[in-house]
Motif scaffolding. Structure first.
Motif, PDB file in Angstrom:
ATOM      1  N   GLU B  15      -9.089 -64.051  19.050  1.00 23.03           N
ATOM      2  CA  GLU B  15     -10.413 -64.558  19.395  1.00 23.03           C
ATOM      3  C   GLU B  15     -10.794 -66.037  18.715  1.00 23.03           C
ATOM      4  OE1 GLU B  15     -13.776 -62.067  20.605  1.00 23.03           O
ATOM      5  OE2 GLU B  15     -12.446 -60.569  20.348  1.00 23.03           O
ATOM      6  N   ARG B  16     -11.132 -66.824  19.310  1.00 23.07           N
ATOM      7  CA  ARG B  16     -11.488 -68.158  18.373  1.00 23.07           C
ATOM      8  C   ARG B  16     -12.399 -67.983  17.527  1.00 23.07           C
ATOM      9  NH1 ARG B  16     -13.847 -72.590  17.931  1.00 23.07           N
ATOM     10  NH2 ARG B  16     -15.767 -72.117  19.112  1.00 23.07           N
ATOM     11  N   VAL B  17     -13.501 -67.067  17.464  1.00 25.13           N
ATOM     12  CA  VAL B  17     -14.350 -66.949  16.547  1.00 25.13           C
ATOM     13  C   VAL B  17     -14.600 -65.498  16.561  1.00 25.13           C
ATOM     14  CG1 VAL B  17     -16.809 -67.505  15.637  1.00 25.13           C
ATOM     15  CG2 VAL B  17     -15.568 -69.232  16.964  1.00 25.13           C
ATOM     16  N   ARG B  18     -14.874 -64.703  15.433  1.00 24.77           N
ATOM     17  CA  ARG B  18     -15.213 -63.504  15.275  1.00 24.77           C
ATOM     18  C   ARG B  18     -16.021 -63.377  13.842  1.00 24.77           C
ATOM     19  NH1 ARG B  18     -14.494 -58.953  17.878  1.00 24.77           N
ATOM     20  NH2 ARG B  18     -13.934 -57.604  16.216  1.00 24.77           N
ATOM     21  N   THR B  19     -17.357 -62.599  14.065  1.00 27.05           N
ATOM     22  CA  THR B  19     -18.232 -62.407  13.051  1.00 27.05           C
ATOM     23  C   THR B  19     -18.314 -60.880  12.751  1.00 27.05           C
ATOM     24  OG1 THR B  19     -18.889 -64.630  13.024  1.00 27.05           O
ATOM     25  CG2 THR B  19     -20.047 -63.047  11.386  1.00 27.05           C
ATOM     26  N   VAL B  20     -18.333 -60.015  11.769  1.00 27.97           N
ATOM     27  CA  VAL B  20     -18.677 -58.723  11.751  1.00 27.97           C
ATOM     28  C   VAL B  20     -19.350 -58.541  10.223  1.00 27.97           C
ATOM     29  CG1 VAL B  20     -16.839 -57.788  13.342  1.00 27.97           C
ATOM     30  CG2 VAL B  20     -16.467 -57.983  10.643  1.00 27.97           C
ATOM     31  N   SER B  21     -20.038 -57.407  10.066  1.00 29.77           N
ATOM     32  CA  SER B  21     -20.754 -57.087   8.971  1.00 29.77           C
ATOM     33  C   SER B  21     -20.761 -55.579   8.611  1.00 29.77           C
ATOM     34  CB  SER B  21     -22.189 -57.810   8.680  1.00 29.77           C
ATOM     35  OG  SER B  21     -22.134 -59.143   8.750  1.00 29.77           O
ATOM     36  N   GLU B  59     -11.625 -56.252  11.452  1.00 26.39           N
ATOM     37  CA  GLU B  59     -11.359 -57.579  10.836  1.00 26.39           C
ATOM     38  C   GLU B  59     -11.065 -57.357   9.200  1.00 26.39           C
ATOM     39  OE1 GLU B  59     -11.936 -60.526  12.843  1.00 26.39           O
ATOM     40  OE2 GLU B  59     -11.936 -58.998  13.948  1.00 26.39           O
ATOM     41  N   SER B 133      -7.470 -59.886  12.640  1.00 27.45           N
ATOM     42  CA  SER B 133      -8.572 -60.003  13.402  1.00 27.45           C
ATOM     43  C   SER B 133      -8.351 -59.216  14.796  1.00 27.45           C
ATOM     44  CB  SER B 133      -8.803 -61.543  13.671  1.00 27.45           C
ATOM     45  OG  SER B 133      -9.868 -61.717  14.303  1.00 27.45           O
ATOM     46  N   ILE B 165     -13.368 -54.130   7.790  1.00 22.94           N
ATOM     47  CA  ILE B 165     -14.749 -53.622   8.371  1.00 22.94           C
ATOM     48  C   ILE B 165     -13.931 -52.905   9.652  1.00 22.94           C
ATOM     49  CG2 ILE B 165     -16.760 -54.020   9.603  1.00 22.94           C
ATOM     50  CD1 ILE B 165     -17.432 -56.078   7.573  1.00 22.94           C
TER      51      ILE B 165
END
Lengths: 166, 166, 166
Positions: B15-21, B59, B133, B165
């Motif tokens: 995917e072009r952008v990925r954010t996880v916490s 990720e 990713s 994560i």
């Protein structure tokens, strides 16, 4: 054409010691860089520094990954004279027109005639992992993050991943 | 003998952008690869891709570390013709039989006569850090994860660490 | 002058498999290494091993970053004979006194005459990312963490970052 090298300046200098704990955030995105020449050195430092600041993670790592076999990443000074020396050195160390099997239609279905690009890439490497501290990339004064295009001109995709604590 | 290069295919594109916490999981294990020749390039890509999928971390990073001084890791295309070019290039760049102190019993207690292996390893590097990713390794279409055996045949240990994560 | 290579010994061997989860700690600090020669290989292994033990993180990564363009990091055996071979090889592969633009006052304001150092650095790389497992650095028996000074003597700053789970 300047005789000087580009200087890397953080907003604040790196603190001597830093320790943080907690959950992490991992952010990834793809950036695309267009190149103009067959062999070209592109200065990515400002792009990467801005991307890191945008994510506001205090401490962590940033991985930069070239998605290509013939496009690499390295650290060096960014000075026109030195860039010329680097390109000459790559040509001298790995000849463009030696007798490569990868360039021979009898043995290879690759029509780019780019065995030299693959061999040069092997010496330079396809990724960098840099540190983030105090919300900025850790770099020395003369260090610049360079992309080495070895078989352009082309549009090159780099995958950037930031992992850290906010 | 195929003229083509192996293609790397993920189940789903990056995917072009990925954010996880969140909290992270770190998993490490040792894998062993047997080699058959003195200088040999082994394609580890499928092994590493399967190992990453098994851990179901969405990720993160994977570090691959060669436990040996004369066995290295690199990214390149996997094509029979190009592998031949790489081996020839290593032989040409670092001679097997030059006058090395490491191969001289007067100066060295090493009986493997492998100074060339040490010098070649220095140019290629002993580790790779790849991104994960969408639960899979991030690799370009032509990128393969290669182990370069430089003083085989031997059983080589690689340490693999996944941090991410879920 | 010993004919033998330094052996790397952990307190406990690496366990075959390890998995941990939780929040992470990230610790960074700058260390300074003084060098005595223009080209010199310094063994950092004990310094790094002690620094990792001091932080008592069980599993994780350690990044070591040279803050300089002409000072690099690599893995190899530490043996007097081999170190001599490495220095000779660097001299042979990248000539000290070739006709470099970076050394020419007409094109460069750098007065160090160190184009060779920049080119050698490009081949060796400016950072290492090592694994931590069981509270200690993961290294093979003959692997030593070396700093390659390529334009000394100077005081060199290295940035060390540990990221892991306690």
């Amino acid at each position: 054409m300047s005789k000087s090298s580009t200087v890397t300046v953080r907003e604040k200098p790196v603190e001597r010691v830093r320790t943080v704990s907690g959950g992490v955030t991992i952010h990834s995105e793809t950036i695309v860089i267009d190149t103009d020449q067959r062999v070209e050195l592109v200065d990515l430092t400002n792009t990467i520094m801005e991307l890191v600041k945008r994510f506001k993670l205090s401490e962590g790592l940033i991985s930069i990954w070239s998605m290509h076999t013939t496009c690499t990443l390295l650290i060096n000074e960014f000075q026109t004279a030195l860039l010329t020396d680097i390109k000459r050195f790559l040509e001298q160390m790995v000849a463009r027109d030696a007798d490569y099997m990868h360039n021979d239609p009898q043995h290879s279905d690759c029509d780019r005639q780019n065995a030299d690009s693959h061999l040069r890439a092997m010496l330079l490497g396809h990724s960098l992992s840099l540190q983030i501290s105090g919300g900025e990339v850790v770099l020395g004064q003369w260090q610049r993050i360079l992309m080495a295009e070895l078989d352009g001109p082309r549009a090159r995709s780099l995958r950037v991943q930031i992992i850290g604590i906010g």
